[in-house]
Design a protein around this motif. Structure first.
Motif: not given
Length: 144
Positions: A24, A79, A81, A101-104
């Motif tokens: 990450r 992971a 983002e 993540d939803a903002d990736a």
């Protein structure tokens, strides 16, 4: 970063008790890729006789990292983002499992500047996403 990740891959390779690795980013982003501004200074500059292109060893080292990540005997969980752009997209595609993540945001912004996407990353994108989705990801970058 490349050297540190290669070192971590070497340690993981030799750890028989390790079952998984999580990759990450920090600071809200997975990996924004290399500095296009930094690369731009080296691209198209005349090379002195006998002096190798300074981008070649950097590209080879990053390619070695992608191979090391893909060759890990453990599960590699990514992971993501924030930004996963350029080389960051290639890193993400090394994962056996990618949690986004939803903002990736994933993409190859270099193509918007007329540069070809990294060949080593493009292969991984195709493997991870399938041909049609890979073509879309390398031809457009989702706006912020």
């Amino acid at each position: 970063m490349v050297d540190a990740l290669l070192g971590a891959c070497t340690r993981a390779q030799s750890d028989g008790a390790l079952r998984g690795v999580v990759l990450r980013g920090a600071g809200g982003h997975f990996c924004a890729g290399g500095s296009l501004g930094g690369f731009a200074k080296a691209i198209g500059q005349p090379l002195d006789a006998g002096v190798p292109d300074p981008l070649v060893p950097l590209n080879r080292r990053f390619g070695a990292l992608l191979q090391a990540l893909c060759g890990l005997p453990q599960w590699l969980v990514v992971a993501a983002e924030g930004a996963a752009m350029g080389g960051g997209l290639g890193l993400a595609c090394c994962g056996d499992l990618v949690l986004a993540d939803a903002d990736a945001q994933f993409g190859a912004p270099e193509v918007t500047l007329g540069l070809a996407a990294r060949a080593d990353c493009a292969v991984l994108v195709g493997r991870g996403l399938g041909d049609a989705a890979a073509r879309r990801s390398c031809s457009a970058v989702r706006a912020g």
